[in-house]
Design an enzyme around this catalytic site. Structure first.
Site, PDB file in Angstrom:
ATOM      1  N   CYS A 183     -19.334  11.542  -1.089  1.00 49.61           N
ATOM      2  CA  CYS A 183     -20.339  10.358  -1.098  1.00 49.61           C
ATOM      3  C   CYS A 183     -20.044   9.205  -2.007  1.00 49.61           C
ATOM      4  O   CYS A 183     -18.962   8.757  -1.916  1.00 49.61           O
ATOM      5  CB  CYS A 183     -21.578  11.035  -2.419  1.00 49.61           C
ATOM      6  SG  CYS A 183     -21.957  13.266  -1.660  1.00 49.61           S
ATOM      7  N   MET A 184     -20.955   8.504  -1.832  1.00 45.13           N
ATOM      8  CA  MET A 184     -20.794   6.913  -2.365  1.00 45.13           C
ATOM      9  C   MET A 184     -20.278   6.869  -3.818  1.00 45.13           C
ATOM     10  O   MET A 184     -19.022   6.150  -4.079  1.00 45.13           O
ATOM     11  CB  MET A 184     -21.971   5.932  -2.361  1.00 45.13           C
ATOM     12  CG  MET A 184     -21.667   4.600  -2.625  1.00 45.13           C
ATOM     13  SD  MET A 184     -23.080   3.368  -2.476  1.00 45.13           S
ATOM     14  CE  MET A 184     -23.389   3.394  -1.013  1.00 45.13           C
ATOM     15  N   ASP A 185     -20.681   7.815  -4.571  1.00 46.97           N
ATOM     16  CA  ASP A 185     -20.357   7.778  -5.952  1.00 46.97           C
ATOM     17  C   ASP A 185     -19.725   9.116  -6.606  1.00 46.97           C
ATOM     18  O   ASP A 185     -19.411   9.248  -7.769  1.00 46.97           O
ATOM     19  CB  ASP A 185     -21.577   7.471  -6.780  1.00 46.97           C
ATOM     20  CG  ASP A 185     -22.273   6.473  -6.236  1.00 46.97           C
ATOM     21  OD1 ASP A 185     -21.837   5.321  -5.995  1.00 46.97           O
ATOM     22  OD2 ASP A 185     -23.430   6.646  -5.987  1.00 46.97           O
ATOM     23  N   HIS A 221       8.461 -13.782   8.013  1.00 51.43           N
ATOM     24  CA  HIS A 221       8.232 -12.465   7.877  1.00 51.43           C
ATOM     25  C   HIS A 221       8.390 -11.496   8.750  1.00 51.43           C
ATOM     26  O   HIS A 221       8.095 -11.737  10.093  1.00 51.43           O
ATOM     27  CB  HIS A 221       6.512 -12.455   7.181  1.00 51.43           C
ATOM     28  CG  HIS A 221       5.958 -11.197   6.841  1.00 51.43           C
ATOM     29  ND1 HIS A 221       6.438 -10.764   5.732  1.00 51.43           N
ATOM     30  CD2 HIS A 221       4.820 -10.735   6.793  1.00 51.43           C
ATOM     31  CE1 HIS A 221       5.759  -9.658   5.276  1.00 51.43           C
ATOM     32  NE2 HIS A 221       4.810  -9.641   6.037  1.00 51.43           N
ATOM     33  N   TYR A 236     -23.519  16.484   1.601  1.00 53.32           N
ATOM     34  CA  TYR A 236     -24.254  15.952   3.079  1.00 53.32           C
ATOM     35  C   TYR A 236     -23.777  16.446   4.382  1.00 53.32           C
ATOM     36  O   TYR A 236     -22.364  16.613   4.426  1.00 53.32           O
ATOM     37  CB  TYR A 236     -24.158  14.434   3.270  1.00 53.32           C
ATOM     38  CG  TYR A 236     -24.993  13.381   2.084  1.00 53.32           C
ATOM     39  CD1 TYR A 236     -26.200  13.838   1.773  1.00 53.32           C
ATOM     40  CD2 TYR A 236     -24.075  12.547   1.438  1.00 53.32           C
ATOM     41  CE1 TYR A 236     -26.725  12.991   0.707  1.00 53.32           C
ATOM     42  CE2 TYR A 236     -24.842  11.675   0.414  1.00 53.32           C
ATOM     43  CZ  TYR A 236     -25.934  12.037   0.276  1.00 53.32           C
ATOM     44  OH  TYR A 236     -26.828  11.238  -0.736  1.00 53.32           O
ATOM     45  N   LYS A 261      -1.208 -10.427  -4.547  1.00 52.94           N
ATOM     46  CA  LYS A 261      -2.560 -10.700  -3.601  1.00 52.94           C
ATOM     47  C   LYS A 261      -3.520  -9.282  -3.649  1.00 52.94           C
ATOM     48  O   LYS A 261      -2.969  -8.321  -4.118  1.00 52.94           O
ATOM     49  CB  LYS A 261      -2.179 -10.839  -2.243  1.00 52.94           C
ATOM     50  CG  LYS A 261      -1.476  -9.742  -1.536  1.00 52.94           C
ATOM     51  CD  LYS A 261      -0.748  -9.938  -0.262  1.00 52.94           C
ATOM     52  CE  LYS A 261      -0.126  -9.006   0.274  1.00 52.94           C
ATOM     53  NZ  LYS A 261       0.564  -9.188   1.544  1.00 52.94           N
ATOM     54  N   ARG A 276       1.625 -13.893  13.819  1.00 55.91           N
ATOM     55  CA  ARG A 276       0.341 -13.652  13.231  1.00 55.91           C
ATOM     56  C   ARG A 276       0.008 -14.888  12.607  1.00 55.91           C
ATOM     57  O   ARG A 276      -0.504 -15.795  12.890  1.00 55.91           O
ATOM     58  CB  ARG A 276       0.575 -12.596  11.979  1.00 55.91           C
ATOM     59  CG  ARG A 276      -0.428 -12.512  11.231  1.00 55.91           C
ATOM     60  CD  ARG A 276      -0.258 -11.353  10.093  1.00 55.91           C
ATOM     61  NE  ARG A 276       0.646 -11.848   8.968  1.00 55.91           N
ATOM     62  CZ  ARG A 276       0.853 -11.291   7.982  1.00 55.91           C
ATOM     63  NH1 ARG A 276       0.560  -9.885   7.658  1.00 55.91           N
ATOM     64  NH2 ARG A 276       1.669 -11.861   6.952  1.00 55.91           N
ATOM     65  N   ARG A 302      10.129 -11.259  -1.531  1.00 56.93           N
ATOM     66  CA  ARG A 302       8.439 -11.132  -2.046  1.00 56.93           C
ATOM     67  C   ARG A 302       8.157  -9.689  -1.970  1.00 56.93           C
ATOM     68  O   ARG A 302       7.872  -9.065  -1.058  1.00 56.93           O
ATOM     69  CB  ARG A 302       7.834 -11.780  -0.609  1.00 56.93           C
ATOM     70  CG  ARG A 302       8.208 -13.175  -0.432  1.00 56.93           C
ATOM     71  CD  ARG A 302       7.380 -13.771   0.668  1.00 56.93           C
ATOM     72  NE  ARG A 302       7.254 -13.244   1.919  1.00 56.93           N
ATOM     73  CZ  ARG A 302       7.973 -13.410   2.926  1.00 56.93           C
ATOM     74  NH1 ARG A 302       8.827 -14.521   3.138  1.00 56.93           N
ATOM     75  NH2 ARG A 302       7.887 -12.577   4.045  1.00 56.93           N
TER      76      ARG A 302
HETATM   77  C1  PLP Z   1       1.990  -8.862   1.699  1.00 54.79           C
HETATM   78  C2  PLP Z   1       3.062  -9.728   1.782  1.00 54.79           C
HETATM   79  C3  PLP Z   1       4.382  -9.310   1.157  1.00 54.79           C
HETATM   80  C4  PLP Z   1       4.870  -8.142   0.259  1.00 54.79           C
HETATM   81  O1  PLP Z   1       4.998  -6.852   0.944  1.00 54.79           O
HETATM   82  P1  PLP Z   1       5.172  -5.458   0.468  1.00 54.79           P
HETATM   83  O2  PLP Z   1       5.616  -4.683   1.527  1.00 54.79           O
HETATM   84  O3  PLP Z   1       4.113  -4.880  -0.160  1.00 54.79           O
HETATM   85  O4  PLP Z   1       6.437  -5.773  -0.471  1.00 54.79           O
HETATM   86  C5  PLP Z   1       5.460 -10.282   1.706  1.00 54.79           C
HETATM   87  N1  PLP Z   1       5.270 -10.995   2.231  1.00 54.79           N
HETATM   88  C6  PLP Z   1       4.161 -11.550   2.782  1.00 54.79           C
HETATM   89  C7  PLP Z   1       3.904 -12.722   3.933  1.00 54.79           C
HETATM   90  C8  PLP Z   1       2.969 -10.793   2.909  1.00 54.79           C
HETATM   91  O5  PLP Z   1       1.928 -10.994   3.230  1.00 54.79           O
END
Ligand code: PLP
Length: 400
Positions: free
Chosen positions: A310-312, A169, A263, A42, A140, A221
């Site tokens: 700064c921004m850049d 999760h 700045y 992601k 969540r 995951r």
């Molecule tokens: C982002 C995410 C992960 C991955 O988590 P890491 O700690 O980067 O391995 C796994 N499960 C869900 C639901 C997530 O949103």
């Protein structure tokens, strides 16, 4: 490094695909052959650039991918990925045909979405695979156990829908105590007993996968671990960082004692100072809060950041860098030490903002600590402006 491909770049992100493949291998050895690796890519593969990272992960043998948005999943299909892709985030009924046609697995969180998937699947003459996410205490996303079980039983009756997976999760995966993970797992197990007909179960992110072998189930995951960052409170898994940030000195300037930089005049030189301008800013994700706190590596030494980011661009103090050159070169050439040092660091010299140079290293954990955040946000905050240079064994494979 990689001077040919990067010679024309002011600043860039380097992604080491060899290290990425080695991390896949290390995780494979840690979790064993019976547990699938679900690569979480992601948010542009946590800032590393999904266009280079995802194909390399598929080639390295990860079994599945996970993203949060359907749009991210469609991008993976456009990149040519063939493995199953799970959308972890919320999907809308209007998304169902695109998901079905591209063989993308949605996390289903309502009867409405399940019905829409069924209609799309029947229309397209395909199967809509879904996963159900159980909220076991993160509060969540996902459905509470009773609701989740009811949805799974309902979806199972719909034509064209296959309830393939079930996940949860953890809230405290990388906290000193993961006792709450054990409690969440207890709730998950109770639901699994009643949904034993669902073939694929998953509950672990990187930290849980490394720390709790009993929670690995059918797939883990993993995001951060693939990046090569060891989550807190987990046993070492032989991971190596894949991402580094590089920039060339844009110019070298000298200011007198008492003059200020950038700045707001937040830094004033206590002595005559040599400074280098680094062409990266907060628009690239190099946080403003690093001003007067962070450093870059130049010639294998740390040059402190001075004044505001700064921004850049931002400025580093290189007055003390190049000291090693002073004496030998001053005595050999008879030139003034100042000239020798300025000769040493010239515009175009490579600096490292994140990663290593010689024996020196700046880690994502260090940058996170300085900016009051976590390594995930350091990576995910890197915006699209810096080119991503994908290399393997020192050879550039692509630039995106
Ligand atoms: C982002 C995410 C992960 C991955 O988590 P890491 O700690 O980067 O391995 C796994 N499960 C869900 C639901 C997530 O949103």
């Amino acid at each position: 490094m990689l001077t040919e491909a990067t010679a024309a770049l002011n600043a860039w992100i380097e992604v080491d695909l060899g290290a990425l493949a080695a991390n896949v291998q290390a995780l494979r050895e840690t979790v064993g052959a019976a547990v699938e690796l679900i690569a979480v890519v992601k948010a542009n593969a946590y800032g590393a650039g999904v266009a280079g990272v995802a194909p390399a992960l598929e080639a390295a043998g990860v079994e599945r991918f996970a993203v949060v948005w359907l749009a991210e999943a469609l991008q993976l299909r456009q990149l040519g990925l063939r493995r199953p892709i799970l959308v972890l985030g919320h999907a809308f009924p209007a998304d169902t045909m695109a998901a079905v046609k591209n063989d993308i697995t949605l996390t289903c969180d309502s009867t409405e979405l399940a019905r829409a998937l069924s209609v799309a699947a029947v229309d397209a003459g395909r199967v809509a695979r879904i996963h159900i996410h159980i909220d076991t205490g993160l509060h969540r996303d996902g459905l509470g156990p009773e609701e989740a079980i009811a949805l799974a039983e309902f979806a199972r009756t719909l034509p064209g829908v296959e309830v393939e997976g079930i996940g949860t999760h953890m809230a405290n995966a990388d906290e000193p105590s993961d006792a709450y993970s054990v409690e969440q797992q207890r709730r998950f197990d109770a639901a699994l007993k009643r949904l034993s007909w669902i073939p694929y179960r998953h509950s672990a992110n990187s930290a849980t996968a490394l720390r709790r072998p009993e929670f690995r189930f059918d797939g883990v995951r993993v995001g951060l671990a693939l990046h090569g960052v060891q989550p807190d409170h987990t046993p070492a898994a032989g991971l190596a960082p894949i991402l580094s940030i590089h920039a060339r000195v844009a110019r070298v300037l000298e200011i007198a004692a008492g003059e200020s930089v950038s700045y707001g005049q937040t830094w004033t030189a206590a002595r005559a100072s040599r400074l280098a301008l680094i062409p990266v800013g907060y628009a690239d994700g190099w946080r403003r809060s690093l001003g007067n706190r962070g450093a870059v590596l130049i010639r294998g030494q740390r040059a402190p950041m001075v004044g505001r980011v700064c921004m850049d661009q931002f400025v580093v103090d290189i007055t003390d860098i190049g000291q090693a050159l002073r004496e030998p070169r001053a005595s050999a050439s008879g030139r003034s030490p100042l000239t020798d040092v300025v000769d040493g660091i010239v515009p175009g010299a490579e600096t490292v903002l994140l990663g290593s140079q010689g024996a020196a290293r700046i880690t994502a954990a260090e940058v996170a600590e300085l900016t009051g955040t976590i390594p995930w946000e350091v990576f995910a905050g890197l915006t699209g402006r810096l080119p991503r240079v994908f290399q393997r064994d020192g050879h550039v494979e692509s630039i995106a």
